[in-house]
Structures are given as structure tokens and as C-alpha cells.
Design a protein around this motif. Structure first.
Motif, mmCIF file in Angstrom:
data_model
loop_
_atom_site.group_PDB
_atom_site.id
_atom_site.type_symbol
_atom_site.label_atom_id
_atom_site.label_comp_id
_atom_site.label_asym_id
_atom_site.label_seq_id
_atom_site.Cartn_x
_atom_site.Cartn_y
_atom_site.Cartn_z
ATOM 1 N N LEU A 132 38.669 32.742 37.153
ATOM 2 C CA LEU A 132 38.658 32.434 38.585
ATOM 3 C C LEU A 132 37.509 33.190 39.233
ATOM 4 O O LEU A 132 37.303 34.374 38.953
ATOM 5 C CB LEU A 132 39.992 32.860 39.231
ATOM 6 C CG LEU A 132 40.065 32.796 40.756
ATOM 7 C CD1 LEU A 132 40.021 31.356 41.240
ATOM 8 C CD2 LEU A 132 41.329 33.492 41.264
ATOM 9 N N ASP A 133 36.764 32.513 40.096
ATOM 10 C CA ASP A 133 35.759 33.206 40.910
ATOM 11 C C ASP A 133 36.491 33.900 42.050
ATOM 12 O O ASP A 133 36.768 33.299 43.088
ATOM 13 C CB ASP A 133 34.733 32.209 41.448
ATOM 14 C CG ASP A 133 33.668 32.875 42.316
ATOM 15 O OD1 ASP A 133 33.632 34.121 42.381
ATOM 16 O OD2 ASP A 133 32.883 32.141 42.944
ATOM 17 N N VAL A 134 36.798 35.167 41.871
ATOM 18 C CA VAL A 134 37.625 35.872 42.858
ATOM 19 C C VAL A 134 36.834 36.359 44.066
ATOM 20 O O VAL A 134 37.417 36.621 45.126
ATOM 21 C CB VAL A 134 38.355 37.080 42.213
ATOM 22 C CG1 VAL A 134 39.227 36.639 41.047
ATOM 23 C CG2 VAL A 134 37.387 38.172 41.783
ATOM 24 N N LEU A 139 32.547 32.985 37.090
ATOM 25 C CA LEU A 139 33.960 33.081 36.741
ATOM 26 C C LEU A 139 34.321 34.495 36.307
ATOM 27 O O LEU A 139 33.748 35.042 35.350
ATOM 28 C CB LEU A 139 34.288 32.100 35.608
ATOM 29 C CG LEU A 139 34.187 30.622 35.956
ATOM 30 C CD1 LEU A 139 34.441 29.769 34.718
ATOM 31 C CD2 LEU A 139 35.169 30.261 37.064
ATOM 32 N N ILE A 195 47.006 30.379 38.602
ATOM 33 C CA ILE A 195 46.350 30.467 39.905
ATOM 34 C C ILE A 195 46.530 29.156 40.657
ATOM 35 O O ILE A 195 46.585 28.080 40.066
ATOM 36 C CB ILE A 195 44.856 30.801 39.760
ATOM 37 C CG1 ILE A 195 44.152 29.770 38.863
ATOM 38 C CG2 ILE A 195 44.667 32.204 39.209
ATOM 39 C CD1 ILE A 195 42.651 29.958 38.743
ATOM 40 N N ASP A 202 46.155 27.726 45.207
ATOM 41 C CA ASP A 202 46.092 28.092 46.622
ATOM 42 C C ASP A 202 47.464 27.813 47.229
ATOM 43 O O ASP A 202 47.711 26.754 47.804
ATOM 44 C CB ASP A 202 45.003 27.286 47.331
ATOM 45 C CG ASP A 202 44.884 27.641 48.804
ATOM 46 O OD1 ASP A 202 45.528 28.618 49.244
ATOM 47 O OD2 ASP A 202 44.157 26.922 49.526
ATOM 48 N N LYS A 205 41.736 29.798 49.607
ATOM 49 C CA LYS A 205 41.448 30.859 48.636
ATOM 50 C C LYS A 205 42.542 30.872 47.570
ATOM 51 O O LYS A 205 43.721 30.729 47.884
ATOM 52 C CB LYS A 205 41.352 32.216 49.326
ATOM 53 C CG LYS A 205 40.308 32.271 50.428
ATOM 54 C CD LYS A 205 40.325 33.610 51.136
ATOM 55 C CE LYS A 205 39.293 33.652 52.267
ATOM 56 N NZ LYS A 205 39.604 32.698 53.343
ATOM 57 N N ALA A 206 42.144 31.057 46.331
ATOM 58 C CA ALA A 206 43.098 31.008 45.225
ATOM 59 C C ALA A 206 43.984 32.248 45.207
ATOM 60 O O ALA A 206 43.529 33.370 45.460
ATOM 61 C CB ALA A 206 42.358 30.882 43.902
ATOM 62 N N ILE A 221 47.470 34.210 43.012
ATOM 63 C CA ILE A 221 47.799 34.502 41.620
ATOM 64 C C ILE A 221 49.287 34.807 41.482
ATOM 65 O O ILE A 221 49.865 35.521 42.309
ATOM 66 C CB ILE A 221 47.001 35.721 41.123
ATOM 67 C CG1 ILE A 221 45.499 35.486 41.301
ATOM 68 C CG2 ILE A 221 47.324 36.022 39.664
ATOM 69 C CD1 ILE A 221 44.669 36.725 41.042
#
Length: 404
Positions: free
Chosen positions: A54-56, A62, A103, A105, A111-112, A114
Motif C-alpha cells: 500500500l502507498d501509505v 508501494l 486494506i 477505505d 485514504k486506505a 487497515i
């Protein structure tokens, strides 16, 4: 004399270079290069049971989120070139027995977020992403604790919000179905009792996918103790079991469920990923079982003519077209059980018609040996080719960069 010295020097250089050449041969094949020693934080004792990319932090690469047993869960940040650094303190600094991570939204803020589920200590974790590499712990929003092993997320009732299904084991192990609340996105109500069959399984894997072509997400349940199960969705999130549509020819100890179109007929098929036992003596056949969809949601076990027999146990698997031929290939983690020894990751190559051949020695580097667990797939170094990060039990997390 000069000639002798020159020859002696060249000979010495060649001897020095030999180990480097051998190492290069061992950590690289035509399809993957194992860059673990240079690209991943070195540990080797951790129990990273699941990994997702995931691109946090919004930097367009990633990052890696790891679910750990008996340690705090981890965040590895990517430098954009596939080299990862451990950002400590990203999640609660408490030791849980996390088994899986997913993950989505959940709160509809773009925004993702978790979710981790845990087994032995029954303490699940839920974090809202802020989009800058930091998270807010909202674990108290989860409706219940459980001895969990399976996890998946998806919109099961068609309201546009991701819901959560949790696979449970232990005593009185009813799986959970938690529905996202439209009036309060990111909060959940427990619909287990009225929307899931009342079945006490020893669940190790759950997978949401549209299996009968009606546009709604169904469930495949993989169990430690037979049988595995197929549940169809009525379109509103209520599930009914259909054992008559799932051919189970042999008893299985299943640890992962993959859904993909193996034979390219436009219908999703099911692959059960199995153990012989959980670190114990030889018991069940660990060969992955492939069940082919008839196009109407009935699945026939065609393993005998499509999947090579295997002796290694697999806790996880994933689908990757490693050779870029357009066909879905299978990557399997591997452990030699008994005696629960590290083994080389396994590869099954698809011929395009759903018949698979074991091509491990040609695809996986000789150095990629571990007690393999969850596998993440994604392009971590921006070269347009999919890479693999492999978790492990008491093993170094490993990174394989795909090659063009």
C-alpha cells in the motif's frame, strides 16, 4: 617473471570472483532476482504471517504492511526503488498474534485503512489511514474478539461500503460478518447471526468473489478440519451454503483460497492451498486442489489432470503471470513438513488451458528458501514488472524483483 606475476594475479582475481559469480547464479533466474540482503530490513527471527502492499504516504510507491505473530505489526517504507526501511511505531507497540492483514477505505475519506486479525490473544487491530504514513488506532470500533485466522473485505450488501468477513477457529468457532454502517462509514454492525449460516468450523481462510456470475460477492471458506465450504450471497449480504456445488474428493487441511480463471473460459475457478499438518506428522495430502467452475457456480475437482502432486506444505499462495504470456501462474509458499523446515518457494506454470507444470527450479532463485507464509504482489521498484514480498515463520522476509 612479469608474465608469471600477471598470470598469478589474474588467477587470484578469478578465484576471488568465483564466489560472487556463484552467488549471482543462486540469487537470480531469468524471471526473478532475490534482493533480500540489500533491500529488506534484516531480522530473520520474525514471524511475518501476512504482507500487503500500500502507498501509505502518497509518494507513489508501494510500502509494505506486515502482520506479525508475537510482535507489534510493522510498516516498511519504500524509497521508490524497492528498498525498504522499517518505520517503527506506525502501529500499536503491543504484541499480538496477528495472522492476516487487509486494506480498504472503510470510512470513505479517500485514504486506505487497515485491519489486522489475531489468533491466540484474540485482539484484532483497526487503523484509519491519514494518507501521510500515519494511522489512527480505532480498534475499539470492531464488534468482537475471536481466535481468527481468515480475513477478507468487500461490499457484500451492495451499498458501496467495504464490509469485513472474519474466519474463526478454536472452540465454538463461528465466522463473523461485520457490515459497514452507511450512516457512519468506518463503523460496523455484527450481522453474523442473521446473515451467515450457523456453522462452527476451524476456518483458516475466507475469500470473497462473485462465483456464480450474479454480480454479488460470494464466500469460499477454507478449513483446517474438513469440509471446505461454498456460500452464495442473495444480493443483500445474506449467505446460504451450497455443498452440492463444491466437489470435495479428499479431506483437506486448507490454509489459503485463491480464486482466478485458471482455464481462461471467463469463469472464476477455486484453488485450495493446503498443508499435510500444522507442523505435525504426515497426515493429509498437501497438493493444491483446483476446482473448475462449470459457468453456473458448480465446481468440479480436476486436480488429477491439472496440478502436479506435491509433498511440501503451503500456508499461502498468489497468482502472478511471472513470464508475461497472459496466463495466470501460481506461486506457493512452502514448508517441508515434517519436520517444519524451510523450503524453496514453488511455482506452477499455466499452459493457458489450466494445466500446470512445476517450474520452480527455472523461476525461483536458489536463495529464496524460508518457512514461507503470506505473499504480497506489486511493482515496488517502478519498472512495470510485478515483484513479490514473502512473509515467513521464524524466517527472514524476502523480496523478489520481477524481471522483464
Amino acid at each position: 617473471m612479469f608474465r608469471n606475476l600477471l598470470f598469478s594475479g589474474l588467477k587470484g582475481c578469478l578465484l576471488c570472483a568465483a564466489p560472487l559469480v556463484l552467488q549471482a547464479q543462486q540469487n537470480e533466474t531469468a524471471w526473478f532476482k532475490d534482493v533480500t540482503t540489500t533491500h529488506i530490513p534484516v531480522d530473520g527471527r520474525e514471524h511475518a504471517l501476512d504482507v500487503v502492499f500500500l502507498d501509505v504516504d502518497g509518494d507513489r510507491d508501494l510500502d509494505a504492511i506486515l502482520a506479525l505473530e508475537s510482535e507489534p505489526n510493522r510498516l516498511y517504507l519504500n524509497d521508490g526503488k524497492g528498498k525498504f526501511t522499517w518505520k517503527k511505531g506506525a502501529f500499536a507497540e503491543r504484541n499480538h498474534d496477528s495472522e492476516h492483514v487487509r486494506i480498504a477505505d472503510f470510512n470513505k475519506d479517500g485514504k486506505a485503512d487497515i485491519i489486522f486479525v489475531a489468533e491466540d490473544d484474540q485482539t484484532h487491530e483497526y487503523y484509519l489511514g491519514k494518507g501521510d504514513g500515519t494511522f489512527v488506532d480505532v480498534s475499539d470500533r470492531l464488534p468482537a474478539k475471536s481466535e481468527a485466522n481468515g480475513l477478507d473485505v468487500g461490499d457484500v450488501n451492495g451499498d458501496g461500503l467495504p464490509d469485513i468477513i472474519v474466519g474463526n477457529s478454536g472452540s465454538k468457532a463461528q465466522d463473523f460478518l461485520w457490515i459497514n454502517i452507511p450512516a457512519k462509514p468506518g463503523y460496523f454492525i455484527d450481522h453474523t447471526t442473521d446473515w451467515l449460516p450457523a456453522i462452527e468450523d476451524q476456518t483458516q481462510a475466507v475469500k470473497l468473489a462473485d462465483l456464480n456470475g450474479d454480480g454479488t460477492l460470494d464466500v469460499v471458506v477454507g478449513n483446517e478440519a474438513p469440509p471446505n465450504r461454498l456460500l452464495f450471497n442473495d444480493g443483500k449480504g445474506k449467505f446460504t451454503e451450497h455443498p452440492e456445488k463444491l466437489e470435495l474428493l479428499v479431506p483437506l487441511h486448507t490454509r489459503d483460497v485463491l480464486v482466478f480463471d485458471a482455464n481462461r473460459d471467463g469463469h472464476p475457478d477455486i484453488l485450495f492451498v493446503n498443508l499435510t499438518s500444522n507442523g505435525g506428522p504426515w497426515d493429509k495430502d498437501p497438493t493444491a486442489r483446483l476446482l473448475i467452475n462449470d459457468g453456473k457456480g458448480s465446481f468440479k475437482d480436476e486436480t488429477a489432470k491439472r496440478i502436479p502432486a506435491q509433498k511440501l506444505s503451503s500456508y499461502s499462495g498468489t497468482i502472478v503471470d511471472f513470464n508475461h504470456d497472459g496466463f495466470a501462474d501460481v506461486i506457493l509458499s512452502a514448508i517441508n513438513t515434517p519436520p517444519f523446515e524451510a523450503a524453496q518457494m514453488q511455482v506452477l506454470q499455466n499452459d493457458g488451458k489450466g494445466v500446470f507444470t512445476n517450474v520452480t527450479s527455472k523461476v525461483i532463485p536458489a536463495t529464496t528458501v524460508c518457512r514461507g507464509w503470506g505473499i504480497a504482489v506489486g511493482d515496488v521498484n517502478g519498472d512495470g514488472v510485478l515483484d513479490l514480498m514473502i512473509g515467513g515463520w521464524g524466517s527472514q522476509v524476502r523480496l523478489l524483483l520481477g524481471k522483464k
